[in-house]
Motif scaffolding. Structure first.
Motif, PDB file in Angstrom:
ATOM      1  N   CYS A  77     -22.964 -11.458 -31.480  1.00  0.00           N
ATOM      2  CA  CYS A  77     -21.679 -11.528 -32.109  1.00  0.00           C
ATOM      3  C   CYS A  77     -21.588 -11.904 -33.414  1.00  0.00           C
ATOM      4  O   CYS A  77     -20.961 -11.210 -34.296  1.00  0.00           O
ATOM      5  CB  CYS A  77     -20.779 -12.413 -31.073  1.00  0.00           C
ATOM      6  N   PHE A  78     -22.219 -13.117 -33.781  1.00  0.00           N
ATOM      7  CA  PHE A  78     -22.255 -13.411 -35.242  1.00  0.00           C
ATOM      8  C   PHE A  78     -22.883 -12.414 -36.264  1.00  0.00           C
ATOM      9  O   PHE A  78     -21.950 -12.048 -37.173  1.00  0.00           O
ATOM     10  CB  PHE A  78     -23.125 -14.543 -35.691  1.00  0.00           C
ATOM     11  N   LEU A  79     -23.716 -11.692 -35.902  1.00  0.00           N
ATOM     12  CA  LEU A  79     -24.329 -10.526 -36.854  1.00  0.00           C
ATOM     13  C   LEU A  79     -23.487  -9.317 -37.007  1.00  0.00           C
ATOM     14  O   LEU A  79     -23.192  -9.018 -37.905  1.00  0.00           O
ATOM     15  CB  LEU A  79     -25.547 -10.185 -36.053  1.00  0.00           C
ATOM     16  N   GLN A  80     -22.700  -9.024 -35.761  1.00  0.00           N
ATOM     17  CA  GLN A  80     -21.816  -7.838 -35.638  1.00  0.00           C
ATOM     18  C   GLN A  80     -20.765  -8.124 -36.657  1.00  0.00           C
ATOM     19  O   GLN A  80     -20.415  -7.270 -37.521  1.00  0.00           O
ATOM     20  CB  GLN A  80     -21.649  -7.677 -34.414  1.00  0.00           C
ATOM     21  N   GLU A  81     -20.026  -9.389 -36.464  1.00  0.00           N
ATOM     22  CA  GLU A  81     -18.963  -9.632 -37.018  1.00  0.00           C
ATOM     23  C   GLU A  81     -19.334  -9.592 -38.691  1.00  0.00           C
ATOM     24  O   GLU A  81     -18.570  -9.129 -39.791  1.00  0.00           O
ATOM     25  CB  GLU A  81     -18.213 -10.689 -36.818  1.00  0.00           C
ATOM     26  N   ALA A  82     -20.578 -10.424 -39.038  1.00  0.00           N
ATOM     27  CA  ALA A  82     -20.826 -10.544 -40.651  1.00  0.00           C
ATOM     28  C   ALA A  82     -21.116  -9.436 -41.101  1.00  0.00           C
ATOM     29  O   ALA A  82     -20.935  -9.303 -42.579  1.00  0.00           O
ATOM     30  CB  ALA A  82     -21.989 -11.502 -40.679  1.00  0.00           C
TER      31      ALA A  82
ATOM     32  N   GLN B 169     -33.437  -8.769 -40.260  1.00  0.00           N
ATOM     33  CA  GLN B 169     -33.744  -7.770 -41.558  1.00  0.00           C
ATOM     34  C   GLN B 169     -33.037  -6.621 -41.419  1.00  0.00           C
ATOM     35  O   GLN B 169     -32.665  -5.981 -42.310  1.00  0.00           O
ATOM     36  CB  GLN B 169     -35.259  -7.714 -41.689  1.00  0.00           C
ATOM     37  N   SER B 170     -33.021  -6.064 -40.237  1.00  0.00           N
ATOM     38  CA  SER B 170     -32.041  -4.703 -39.999  1.00  0.00           C
ATOM     39  C   SER B 170     -30.723  -4.902 -40.343  1.00  0.00           C
ATOM     40  O   SER B 170     -30.288  -3.686 -40.455  1.00  0.00           O
ATOM     41  CB  SER B 170     -32.653  -4.081 -38.666  1.00  0.00           C
ATOM     42  N   TYR B 171     -30.262  -6.001 -40.200  1.00  0.00           N
ATOM     43  CA  TYR B 171     -28.802  -6.295 -40.456  1.00  0.00           C
ATOM     44  C   TYR B 171     -28.614  -6.700 -42.150  1.00  0.00           C
ATOM     45  O   TYR B 171     -27.730  -6.991 -42.307  1.00  0.00           O
ATOM     46  CB  TYR B 171     -28.260  -7.337 -39.636  1.00  0.00           C
ATOM     47  N   GLY B 172     -29.791  -6.596 -42.767  1.00  0.00           N
ATOM     48  CA  GLY B 172     -29.401  -6.758 -44.334  1.00  0.00           C
ATOM     49  C   GLY B 172     -29.734  -8.223 -44.665  1.00  0.00           C
ATOM     50  O   GLY B 172     -29.658  -8.487 -45.800  1.00  0.00           O
ATOM     51  N   PHE B 173     -30.241  -8.965 -43.639  1.00  0.00           N
ATOM     52  CA  PHE B 173     -30.812 -10.554 -44.276  1.00  0.00           C
ATOM     53  C   PHE B 173     -32.035 -10.514 -44.754  1.00  0.00           C
ATOM     54  O   PHE B 173     -32.836  -9.637 -44.604  1.00  0.00           O
ATOM     55  CB  PHE B 173     -30.472 -11.375 -42.780  1.00  0.00           C
TER      56      PHE B 173
END
Lengths: 319, 319
Positions: free
Chosen positions: A29-34, A162-166
């Motif tokens: 949920c955190f990753l999706q919102e961020a 990483q796939s979420y750009g972190f």
């Protein structure tokens, strides 16, 4: 926001080794919102910085953390050149296989050990020593290569981040000198994203060739207060996510949590005596007192490893 | 390999502010070979690391390097709280506008100045001070914002390197504390890729909130031998390309050059008295003796700024 909103990305489970439960729901949920533009919690890619402790967070720290296993093996290799070690601690305990004796001296002893076993060579010689060691070393409990005694759910999390750009970083309380040579292959974290204590080096021209000679001095210790200090110096921006497992990680997590907007704080709780270890309030190299208490008080995500992890190690993973 | 081979990428001139000439040809040829799979000089993306000195390499260092201008302005702001400075050097010289007096004390004086003007605040307060300063500061010679007194050909080179998969780093001899707040906007180089001397910080809980307090101690000086040492510690791999302008950059360039395979070494030579400055053998903060001699002996690329740069500053660029 519902977890189903970004079907394209979440069609396949990004964390197959985590059981459905509070920790998995919270991080996804955190990753999706961020990372959803327009969301109140959206964070631009440049600020998507994640930091992780290593021992006990990304990999097993029992019966000894990885740097310690390396140092012990080095003592056994170097003893022929240093017969005087037989008369001194912690070397005596090491040669007798007495880990309790090694720990008895606390952090000071560990640092002496690192200095004794990690200095003297050039940076290139040392990298080769580490690579040779990694190729043959076996974890004392699992019998597997040490580079495999890492937590599968965390490997999946690093990939997902990483796939979420972190950009993932390791901020290790232990020395990091043996890490860059393998952290990239195991964690996908390049050496420039590894922070930790390290031997000082001195630039020299040897036989007409520039070398960096490793000195018998540790130039900083990244633990407790040293973790946020190191993050500020090496990364220069406040993390959005911090994962740890002990009191040595508390200040890093407090510093992360104090930033504006939502942050994600995760604490690994070793509850799995069967597949890994279960311990509470005390780890091989420090206390686990304040971190769990603060995590509970602040509502951070505490991962119950026995209940929430479908697999602990890579060889147990179904895929 | 001919420069025409990768028409797709080179259809438009990636370095429009550089005149055709030996430096431009050398860097474009190097980049093409290093990034062409199958070429003997091919380098995998993870190893494409570039390091640059800042003052005199990426931006003007006359009449004073950027950190110095900031420190001088801070002295003028802080003098009301420190009337005792009026009786001491280098503060006296600063308040009288006497730069020669400031330089007379050498690096030691500069460090005292940095400590005096860069300590005391929390990291967040200090970042805001820098941002406020940058918004109003004007370069003493050009009258333009300091953030514009940067070399246009180098801005284009940084962009080009990035498009070829390089990660650009700054390895500055000066303090870097005022840099992260603006280097990202000006150079596209994020704070985690900026190495340099910095004030020590101490983690504290103040009024229930974690802060990093900047201490009046500089914790490392990245110049001369300190540059390769810093690269090893912060980046952990040897650069493929190193750009500098003075003897303080020599060891960084030697360390870079000593790696396997082709490396690119560039030295900016300030020869343009009309548009910028022309100086030889001595810079505002050090000597220019050994670096040019070694560059010539080793066949490194020495950039004749007067002859090879079509534009020096961004406002002179045609595009």
């Amino acid at each position: 926001m519902s977890l189903g909103m970004r079907q394209g990305r979440l069609q396949t489970d990004p964390l197959p080794s985590c059981n459905e439960g509070p920790s998995k729901a919270a991080i996804l949920c955190f990753l999706q919102e961020a990372t959803t533009e327009g969301d109140a919690a959206f964070v631009p890619p440049l600020d998507r910085v994640a930091v992780f402790d290593n021992d006990g967070t990304l990999c097993a720290e029992k019966p000894l953390y990885l740097q310690g296993i390396f140092a012990l093996d080095r003592v056994k290799t170097l003893i022929a050149q240093h017969p005087e070690w037989r008369e001194h601690q912690p070397f005596q305990s090491i040669l007798e296989g007495d880990l309790a004796g090694v720990y008895a001296g606390g952090l000071k002893t560990i640092l002496e050990l690192l200095v004794a076993t990690h200095g003297g060579n050039t940076s290139e010689e040392f990298d080769q020593i580490v690579l040779d060691w990694i190729a043959s070393a076996r974890h004392p409990s699992t019998g597997r290569p040490d580079t495999e005694t890492v937590y599968q759910p965390l490997l999946e999390l690093l990939d997902t981040l990483q796939s979420y750009g972190f950009r993932n970083h390791i901020d290790s309380g232990g020395g990091i000198e043996s890490m860059p040579a393998w952290a990239e292959g195991v964690y996908g974290i390049p050496p420039e994203q590894v922070i930790g204590s390290s031997n000082e080096t001195r630039f020299e021209i040897r036989d007409g060739r520039p070398v960096l000679v490793r000195l018998p001095q540790v130039d900083l210790v990244h633990d407790h207060e040293g973790k946020p200090e190191g993050i500020h110096r090496f990364i220069g921006r406040r993390p959005l996510l911090a994962g740890g497992n002990s009191d040595g990680d508390l200040q890093m997590q407090q510093w992360t949590a104090a930033g504006d907007g939502p942050r994600f704080l995760g604490l690994a709780h070793p509850t799995d005596a069967e597949r890994e270890w279960a311990y509470d309030r005390e780890s091989p190299i420090g206390r686990l007192d304040r971190a769990p208490d603060e995590a509970q008080a602040q509502g951070w995500t505490v991962v119950d490893m026995a209940r929430e992890w479908q697999a602990v190690y890579p060889w147990e993973a179904s895929s």
